[in-house]
Scaffold this active site. Sequence first.
Site, PDB file in Angstrom:
ATOM      1  N   SER A  54      -6.568  -7.944   7.772  1.00 25.32           N
ATOM      2  CA  SER A  54      -6.006  -8.985   6.902  1.00 25.32           C
ATOM      3  C   SER A  54      -7.116  -9.853   6.310  1.00 25.32           C
ATOM      4  O   SER A  54      -8.121 -10.134   6.958  1.00 25.32           O
ATOM      5  CB  SER A  54      -5.049  -9.877   7.709  1.00 25.32           C
ATOM      6  OG  SER A  54      -4.147  -9.085   8.440  1.00 25.32           O
ATOM      7  N   ASN A  55      -6.912 -10.284   5.082  1.00 21.91           N
ATOM      8  CA  ASN A  55      -7.921 -11.079   4.365  1.00 21.91           C
ATOM      9  C   ASN A  55      -7.671 -12.573   4.440  1.00 21.91           C
ATOM     10  O   ASN A  55      -6.532 -12.997   4.629  1.00 21.91           O
ATOM     11  CB  ASN A  55      -7.918 -10.650   2.889  1.00 21.91           C
ATOM     12  CG  ASN A  55      -8.832  -9.455   2.666  1.00 21.91           C
ATOM     13  OD1 ASN A  55      -9.944  -9.432   3.168  1.00 21.91           O
ATOM     14  ND2 ASN A  55      -8.368  -8.502   1.877  1.00 21.91           N
ATOM     15  N   HIS A  77     -17.045  -9.476   3.062  1.00 22.55           N
ATOM     16  CA  HIS A  77     -16.107  -8.633   2.299  1.00 22.55           C
ATOM     17  C   HIS A  77     -15.445  -9.502   1.229  1.00 22.55           C
ATOM     18  O   HIS A  77     -14.261  -9.779   1.257  1.00 22.55           O
ATOM     19  CB  HIS A  77     -15.072  -8.029   3.266  1.00 22.55           C
ATOM     20  CG  HIS A  77     -14.032  -7.189   2.590  1.00 22.55           C
ATOM     21  ND1 HIS A  77     -14.319  -6.044   1.881  1.00 22.55           N
ATOM     22  CD2 HIS A  77     -12.677  -7.334   2.520  1.00 22.55           C
ATOM     23  CE1 HIS A  77     -13.201  -5.527   1.394  1.00 22.55           C
ATOM     24  NE2 HIS A  77     -12.188  -6.294   1.767  1.00 22.55           N
ATOM     25  N   VAL A 105      -1.079  -1.039   3.526  1.00 21.22           N
ATOM     26  CA  VAL A 105      -2.274  -0.602   4.255  1.00 21.22           C
ATOM     27  C   VAL A 105      -1.893  -0.059   5.632  1.00 21.22           C
ATOM     28  O   VAL A 105      -2.366   1.005   6.056  1.00 21.22           O
ATOM     29  CB  VAL A 105      -3.295  -1.754   4.397  1.00 21.22           C
ATOM     30  CG1 VAL A 105      -4.497  -1.295   5.216  1.00 21.22           C
ATOM     31  CG2 VAL A 105      -3.745  -2.245   3.028  1.00 21.22           C
ATOM     32  N   GLY A 106      -1.005  -0.773   6.337  1.00 19.68           N
ATOM     33  CA  GLY A 106      -0.638  -0.366   7.689  1.00 19.68           C
ATOM     34  C   GLY A 106       0.019   1.004   7.709  1.00 19.68           C
ATOM     35  O   GLY A 106      -0.336   1.870   8.525  1.00 19.68           O
ATOM     36  N   GLY A 129       1.961  -4.838  10.905  1.00 24.38           N
ATOM     37  CA  GLY A 129       2.053  -4.878   9.445  1.00 24.38           C
ATOM     38  C   GLY A 129       2.278  -3.452   8.978  1.00 24.38           C
ATOM     39  O   GLY A 129       1.351  -2.634   9.007  1.00 24.38           O
ATOM     40  N   ALA A 130       3.529  -3.140   8.609  1.00 29.17           N
ATOM     41  CA  ALA A 130       3.855  -1.767   8.192  1.00 29.17           C
ATOM     42  C   ALA A 130       3.907  -1.666   6.678  1.00 29.17           C
ATOM     43  O   ALA A 130       4.597  -0.811   6.115  1.00 29.17           O
ATOM     44  CB  ALA A 130       5.191  -1.354   8.810  1.00 29.17           C
ATOM     45  N   ARG A 134     -16.366   2.861  -1.565  1.00 26.04           N
ATOM     46  CA  ARG A 134     -16.322   2.561  -3.016  1.00 26.04           C
ATOM     47  C   ARG A 134     -17.714   2.680  -3.629  1.00 26.04           C
ATOM     48  O   ARG A 134     -17.875   3.209  -4.726  1.00 26.04           O
ATOM     49  CB  ARG A 134     -15.767   1.151  -3.233  1.00 26.04           C
ATOM     50  CG  ARG A 134     -14.287   1.081  -2.966  1.00 26.04           C
ATOM     51  CD  ARG A 134     -13.720  -0.301  -3.246  1.00 26.04           C
ATOM     52  NE  ARG A 134     -12.285  -0.290  -3.014  1.00 26.04           N
ATOM     53  CZ  ARG A 134     -11.594  -1.316  -2.545  1.00 26.04           C
ATOM     54  NH1 ARG A 134     -12.202  -2.452  -2.254  1.00 26.04           N
ATOM     55  NH2 ARG A 134     -10.293  -1.233  -2.378  1.00 26.04           N
TER      56      ARG A 134
HETATM   57  N1  NAD Z   1     -10.173  -5.655   4.978  1.00 25.02           N
HETATM   58  C1  NAD Z   1      -9.896  -4.831   3.965  1.00 25.02           C
HETATM   59  O1  NAD Z   1     -10.740  -4.027   3.559  1.00 25.02           O
HETATM   60  C2  NAD Z   1      -8.538  -4.878   3.331  1.00 25.02           C
HETATM   61  C3  NAD Z   1      -8.128  -3.849   2.455  1.00 25.02           C
HETATM   62  C4  NAD Z   1      -6.854  -3.914   1.904  1.00 25.02           C
HETATM   63  C5  NAD Z   1      -5.997  -4.967   2.230  1.00 25.02           C
HETATM   64  N2  NAD Z   1      -6.430  -5.931   3.060  1.00 25.02           N
HETATM   65  C6  NAD Z   1      -5.554  -7.029   3.458  1.00 25.02           C
HETATM   66  O2  NAD Z   1      -4.582  -6.502   4.371  1.00 25.02           O
HETATM   67  C7  NAD Z   1      -3.399  -7.307   4.303  1.00 25.02           C
HETATM   68  C8  NAD Z   1      -2.193  -6.395   4.096  1.00 25.02           C
HETATM   69  O3  NAD Z   1      -2.230  -5.791   2.832  1.00 25.02           O
HETATM   70  P1  NAD Z   1      -1.024  -4.840   2.356  1.00 25.02           P
HETATM   71  O4  NAD Z   1      -1.373  -4.357   1.017  1.00 25.02           O
HETATM   72  O5  NAD Z   1      -0.687  -3.865   3.420  1.00 25.02           O
HETATM   73  O6  NAD Z   1       0.158  -5.917   2.247  1.00 25.02           O
HETATM   74  P2  NAD Z   1       1.726  -5.655   2.341  1.00 25.02           P
HETATM   75  O7  NAD Z   1       2.404  -6.860   1.819  1.00 25.02           O
HETATM   76  O8  NAD Z   1       2.057  -4.331   1.757  1.00 25.02           O
HETATM   77  O9  NAD Z   1       1.983  -5.543   3.926  1.00 25.02           O
HETATM   78  C9  NAD Z   1       1.838  -6.624   4.785  1.00 25.02           C
HETATM   79  C10 NAD Z   1       2.928  -6.521   5.837  1.00 25.02           C
HETATM   80  O10 NAD Z   1       2.708  -7.524   6.827  1.00 25.02           O
HETATM   81  C11 NAD Z   1       3.997  -7.902   7.297  1.00 25.02           C
HETATM   82  N3  NAD Z   1       3.924  -9.152   8.036  1.00 25.02           N
HETATM   83  C12 NAD Z   1       3.783 -10.418   7.553  1.00 25.02           C
HETATM   84  N4  NAD Z   1       3.765 -11.299   8.567  1.00 25.02           N
HETATM   85  C13 NAD Z   1       3.870 -10.574   9.712  1.00 25.02           C
HETATM   86  C14 NAD Z   1       3.892 -10.925  11.082  1.00 25.02           C
HETATM   87  N5  NAD Z   1       3.793 -12.182  11.486  1.00 25.02           N
HETATM   88  N6  NAD Z   1       4.021  -9.928  11.982  1.00 25.02           N
HETATM   89  C15 NAD Z   1       4.114  -8.634  11.589  1.00 25.02           C
HETATM   90  N7  NAD Z   1       4.097  -8.253  10.296  1.00 25.02           N
HETATM   91  C16 NAD Z   1       3.976  -9.210   9.379  1.00 25.02           C
HETATM   92  C17 NAD Z   1       4.829  -7.986   6.044  1.00 25.02           C
HETATM   93  O11 NAD Z   1       6.222  -7.961   6.326  1.00 25.02           O
HETATM   94  C18 NAD Z   1       4.334  -6.763   5.277  1.00 25.02           C
HETATM   95  O12 NAD Z   1       5.149  -5.618   5.506  1.00 25.02           O
HETATM   96  C19 NAD Z   1      -3.648  -8.310   3.179  1.00 25.02           C
HETATM   97  O13 NAD Z   1      -4.075  -9.532   3.717  1.00 25.02           O
HETATM   98  C20 NAD Z   1      -4.754  -7.670   2.364  1.00 25.02           C
HETATM   99  O14 NAD Z   1      -5.498  -8.605   1.641  1.00 25.02           O
HETATM  100  C21 NAD Z   1      -7.677  -5.913   3.609  1.00 25.02           C
HETATM  101  O1  LMR Z   2      -9.094  -6.559  -2.727  1.00 23.57           O
HETATM  102  C1  LMR Z   2      -8.341  -6.980  -1.858  1.00 23.57           C
HETATM  103  O2  LMR Z   2      -7.829  -8.105  -1.907  1.00 23.57           O
HETATM  104  C2  LMR Z   2      -7.919  -6.080  -0.735  1.00 23.57           C
HETATM  105  C3  LMR Z   2      -9.066  -5.485   0.006  1.00 23.57           C
HETATM  106  O3  LMR Z   2      -9.899  -6.444   0.556  1.00 23.57           O
HETATM  107  C4  LMR Z   2      -9.821  -4.492  -0.818  1.00 23.57           C
HETATM  108  O4  LMR Z   2     -11.043  -4.595  -0.912  1.00 23.57           O
HETATM  109  O5  LMR Z   2      -9.184  -3.550  -1.348  1.00 23.57           O
END
Ligand code: NAD
Ligand code: LMR
Length: 311
Positions: free
Chosen positions: A119-120, A175, A11-12, A7-8, A151
């Site tokens: 991922s969530n 979370h 977040v990635g 996932g680039a 936070r």
């Molecule tokens: N746990 C935490 O604290 C936390 C914090 C922030 C975000 N998140 C979660 O992280 C995830 C990503 O958030 P984001 O803001 O980076 O989203 P984003 O849409 O910017 O990036 C997600 C990327 O995943 C890629 N992707 C989708 N399916 C894929 C697959 N099968 N293989 C490879 N890549 C794939 C997409 O093309 C996209 O570039 C979300 O589910 C978000 O809720 C969790």
């Molecule tokens: O809030 C969200 O959906 C993304 C992540 O879990 C966060 O806490 O920033």
Amino acid sequence: MKVTIVGAGNVGATCADVISYRGIASEVVLLDIKEGFAEGKAMDIMQCATTTGFNTRVSGSTSDYTKTAGSDVVVITSGIPRKPGMTREELIGINAGIVKSVADNVLQHSPDAIIVVVSNPMDTMTYLTLKATGLPKNRIIGMGGALDSSRFKYFLSTALERPANDVQGMVIGGHGDTTMIPLTRLASYNGSPVANFLSQDALDKVAADTMVGGATLTGLLGTSAWYAPGASVAYLVDSILNDQKKMIPCSVMLDGEYGQNDICMGVPCLIGKNGVEAIVDVNLDDKEKALFAKSADAVRNMNDALKSVLS
Ligand SMILES: NC(=O)c1ccc[n+]([C@@H]2O[C@H](COP(=O)([O-])OP(=O)(O)OC[C@H]3O[C@@H](n4cnc5c(N)ncnc54)[C@H](O)[C@@H]3O)[C@@H](O)[C@H]2O)c1
Ligand SMILES: O=C(O)C[C@H](O)C(=O)O
């Protein structure tokens, strides 16, 4: 040391950026399904090497997992983020399938990797990864508590009008907007309980703001946050790769700890080269224990929705 980030997206890529400019790993591979996207992010990051002064090699891959081979740590950020008004839990339908297939793919090429799930809904995605891969529980770590705690410390520092780095505190539990447990009683300002400096009303507001911290940013940004999430993952990866044994609240499989079984949720963990090296008991009081049990009920409810994915 090699880190793969699947996932680039926001977040990635932020995580790859922080890992490289802080020199946490010698090699980072970003992988995404969007054609050319990970390659583009990697090239953009690499073009900072001479200005920010790092030597990490960052490369990108479109769906080619052979490039991820031999990774020490794999971070899963693939999947959709929430939009304003949504809960994290609403993402399960799409993200469960993505996380499961990604975990299978990465393990084929990095059978010894420690997996960090982002991922969530993160606690449920961590549980899914553990059940689907059958890996030992020390090698699957859900990242959420590190972010929620940063936070919490930010909101405490704002209320105290003092630097965030002078504040200590942790958030445990799920979370989720309603499942997080900011441990206000144990939070301190340079070793003194924060209750010495802030009223109960002020502390309650800090806890409430922390719990909806992600939702507040999603409302402001139109998608969920990435700077603090990406940096929090890098902080966790640093503790693994450099065997720092930092105590970081992480979502991990509980086998009796904190009164729970067969569930992944946030508890204080020592994080080192083996992943989860120990779960630390911080002696919750009765009120905190009740909140933890309630949080576990909600997380377990969400895990029930995985039955079709795991069967
Ligand atoms: N746990 C935490 O604290 C936390 C914090 C922030 C975000 N998140 C979660 O992280 C995830 C990503 O958030 P984001 O803001 O980076 O989203 P984003 O849409 O910017 O990036 C997600 C990327 O995943 C890629 N992707 C989708 N399916 C894929 C697959 N099968 N293989 C490879 N890549 C794939 C997409 O093309 C996209 O570039 C979300 O589910 C978000 O809720 C969790
Ligand atoms: O809030 C969200 O959906 C993304 C992540 O879990 C966060 O806490 O920033």
